[in-house]
Design a protein around this motif. Structure first.
Motif, short mmCIF file in Angstrom:
data_model
loop_
_atom_site.label_atom_id
_atom_site.label_comp_id
_atom_site.label_asym_id
_atom_site.label_seq_id
_atom_site.Cartn_x
_atom_site.Cartn_y
_atom_site.Cartn_z
N THR A 216 -26.76 -24.30 71.63
CA THR A 216 -26.52 -25.71 71.35
C THR A 216 -26.91 -26.14 69.94
OG1 THR A 216 -28.73 -26.41 72.12
CG2 THR A 216 -26.99 -26.21 73.78
N ASN B 23 -39.06 -26.70 67.44
CA ASN B 23 -37.83 -27.29 66.93
C ASN B 23 -36.67 -26.41 67.36
OD1 ASN B 23 -37.49 -25.12 64.92
ND2 ASN B 23 -39.20 -26.10 63.84
N LYS B 24 -35.49 -26.67 66.82
CA LYS B 24 -34.30 -25.93 67.23
C LYS B 24 -34.34 -24.47 66.82
CE LYS B 24 -31.60 -27.33 63.14
NZ LYS B 24 -31.42 -25.98 62.58
N ASN C 299 -29.84 -27.21 69.33
CA ASN C 299 -30.80 -28.28 69.57
C ASN C 299 -32.12 -27.70 70.07
OD1 ASN C 299 -28.77 -30.21 69.00
ND2 ASN C 299 -28.05 -30.10 71.11
N ALA C 300 -33.18 -28.48 69.92
CA ALA C 300 -34.46 -28.08 70.49
C ALA C 300 -34.37 -28.14 72.01
CB ALA C 300 -35.57 -28.99 69.99
N SER C 301 -35.09 -27.25 72.67
CA SER C 301 -35.16 -27.27 74.13
C SER C 301 -36.61 -27.47 74.55
CB SER C 301 -34.59 -25.98 74.73
OG SER C 301 -35.17 -24.85 74.11
N LYS D 276 -28.33 -22.50 65.82
CA LYS D 276 -29.29 -21.97 64.87
C LYS D 276 -28.58 -21.24 63.75
CE LYS D 276 -33.17 -21.01 67.99
NZ LYS D 276 -34.04 -19.94 68.49
N SER E 273 -31.25 -23.08 73.02
CA SER E 273 -31.30 -23.59 71.65
C SER E 273 -30.30 -22.88 70.75
CB SER E 273 -32.71 -23.44 71.08
OG SER E 273 -33.59 -24.37 71.67
N TYR F 243 -23.82 -28.50 78.52
CA TYR F 243 -23.43 -27.23 77.91
C TYR F 243 -23.21 -26.15 78.96
CZ TYR F 243 -24.75 -29.33 73.46
OH TYR F 243 -24.83 -30.16 72.36
N GLU G 135 -37.91 -33.82 69.11
CA GLU G 135 -36.53 -34.19 69.43
C GLU G 135 -36.40 -34.81 70.81
OE1 GLU G 135 -32.40 -31.71 69.95
OE2 GLU G 135 -33.61 -31.26 68.18
N VAL H 18 -32.20 -29.04 77.74
CA VAL H 18 -31.65 -29.45 76.45
C VAL H 18 -30.71 -30.60 76.71
CG1 VAL H 18 -29.72 -27.80 76.55
CG2 VAL H 18 -30.57 -28.58 74.33
N TYR H 19 -30.64 -31.55 75.80
CA TYR H 19 -29.77 -32.71 76.00
C TYR H 19 -28.31 -32.34 75.87
CZ TYR H 19 -33.78 -35.84 76.05
OH TYR H 19 -34.96 -36.47 76.39
#
Length: 452
Positions: free
Chosen positions: A307, A283-284, A309-311, A2, A304, A435, A335, A431-432
């Motif tokens: 990473t 969103n992220k 990324n969105a979770s 972020k 998030s 991590y 996402e 989350v993809y």
């Protein structure tokens, strides 16, 4: 990650006054120059070779907000010197960096003995309780700049998480114990604050939504989603108003996460579920989950922020031998959708006449977790798994034809019985990607115990 404040970094270059200063200066200049180009704020750099150097550095640093000390051993160092600076900063993490020696043309290794400096320093690090990362370079190796920069970013992530803000519309949906929270403890130990809003306040914001804004949001929904059955314009307009109201609140209060009491809250009051509004919000940069799950939102913020990324929020439905069917009754971030977001009008009982997200969940490796409080200590249940195609299924109670809710068969990496007995709640956040190590590092910076 972020968008976040950069970490404030101070570099302490440690060496020995009796060693060749031109050699040490060359290494110090290389390191200082490289770190200054990294994604951080270098507040100052200091060369400490003697007690006088240490006293000067300590005086210059007084009163500064420091997020990380890079403790750069360019050679052997007499530990009491650097502790003159660090003794007053036991809450600031250390990146302890040892520079290896060089081999000359004859094959002789010239060692500045950074390893001696580090091994003489580490017992003090442990005794004082510093949080740290250690990088010990081998002789003649390239400098570990990527590893250094990555740790700086994780320190910045921890800083960002501590300043997060959560908004809840309601409290503890359905009276569930696992979605209750201790507001004071969360603020005291983590620095994270929670604000509570009423359904009535959101309803007022919905009423105040301008007609042109409603039309704009409805047009966006039609452009970015696939309708799988007929959806009335009136229902779309209701969703648009709720999205507007929640976004207005999130933006106005600078929130990092928001959730609405659904089953016993907004759905009953408004006459439709918040699923599509939450899909549009998630969103992220804004974590959104269901049921006023405060610790679920905390998990989402952690994943998030680390990473970028969105979770996604998932709930357990069925347990198999090695897989768990996890899903959610009508909402995932875009996402997570395999392809375009798919929506449909769907009813559950007499009060819910809203729109559900029926997208398929992407397959792939995920990191998943749940933040929780156990006997006064914040912990993070952390694991990784594999998202696989879910079977055709439905939750009891939905009218035929039942919606195909977002779901996945989550392949676990621990025995099923162990998992079911230890996962701290019906909700997990995923989350993809893998991590695990990054999450463990940030949790150590935040004093969160990791349970795997």
């Amino acid at each position: 990650m972020k968008n976040m404040e950069k970490a404030n970094v101070v570099i302490l270059n440690l060496g020995e006054a009796m060693y060749p200063q031109d050699y040490l200066a060359k290494v110090i200049n290389e390191v200082n120059g490289a770190v200054k180009k990294m994604d951080c704020n270098v507040l100052s750099t200091h060369k400490i070779m003697c007690g006088e150097d240490a006293e000067k550095a300590a005086a210059k640093l007084a009163g500064k907000e420091i997020d990380l000390f890079i403790v750069n051993f360019v050679s052997w160092h007499i530990t009491p010197y650097v502790m003159t600076v660090l003794k007053n900063y036991t809450n600031v993490p250390l990146l302890i960096w040892g520079i290896g020696g060089k081999t000359d043309k004859t094959g002789k290794l010239h060692s500045p003995a950074a390893a001696a400096g580090i091994t003489g320093f580490m017992p003090i690090v442990h005794e004082f309780g510093f949080k740290y990362k250690l990088i010990a370079e081998k002789p003649d190796s390239a400098h570990s700049y990527e590893e250094v920069e990555h740790y700086i970013k994780l320190v910045a992530a921890a800083k960002r998480i501590r300043k997060s803000r959560i908004g809840l519309v309601g409290y503890a949906d359905m009276g569930l114990y696992t979605v209750a929270y201790d507001k004071t403890a969360l603020f005291k130990k983590m620095g994270v604050d929670i604000e509570n809003y009423s359904d009535f306040e959101i309803a007022q914001k919905m009423e105040a939504c301008p007609k042109e804004e409603v039309a704009k949001i409805v047009a966006e929904i039609k452009e970015t989603t696939l309708f799988t059955n007929k959806i009335a314009d009136k229902v779309l307009e209701n969703v648009a108003r709720l999205y507007y109201a929640m976004k207005n609140k999130a933006d106005g209060r600078g929130l990092d996460a928001i959730s609405m009491k659904c089953v016993d809250g907004g759905t009953s009051l408004f006459g439709f579920n918040p699923c599509l509004a939450q899909t549009l919000l998630a969103n992220k940069d804004l974590s959104v989950i269901c049921e006023c799950d405060a610790y679920g939102l905390m998990t989402s913020i952690i994943l998030s922020t680390i990473t970028g990324n969105a979770s996604a929020f998932m709930e357990h439905y069925e347990a198999y031998e090695k897989d768990v069917l996890v899903g959610v009754c009508g909402f995932i971030p875009p996402e997570f959708a395999d392809g375009i977001t798919r929506i449909r009008a769907a009813n559950l009982g007499e009060t819910n006449t809203g729109i559900s997200n029926v997208s398929k969940v992407r397959c792939g490796e995920v990191t998943f977790a749940r933040f929780y409080n156990e006997k006064g200590q914040f912990k993070l249940f952390l694991s990784k798994g594999l998202c696989q195609t879910a079977p055709k299924w439905t939750e009891l109670g939905w009218a035929e034809p039942t919606p195909d809710f977002p779901a996945t068969l989550l392949r676990l990496n621990v025995p099923m019985q162990q998992y079911l007995e230890n996962v701290p709640g019906q909700h997990i956040i995923m989350v993809y990607g893998d991590y695990i190590e990054d999450v463990k590092t940030v949790c150590s910076l935040l004093d969160i115990d990791v349970v795997m």
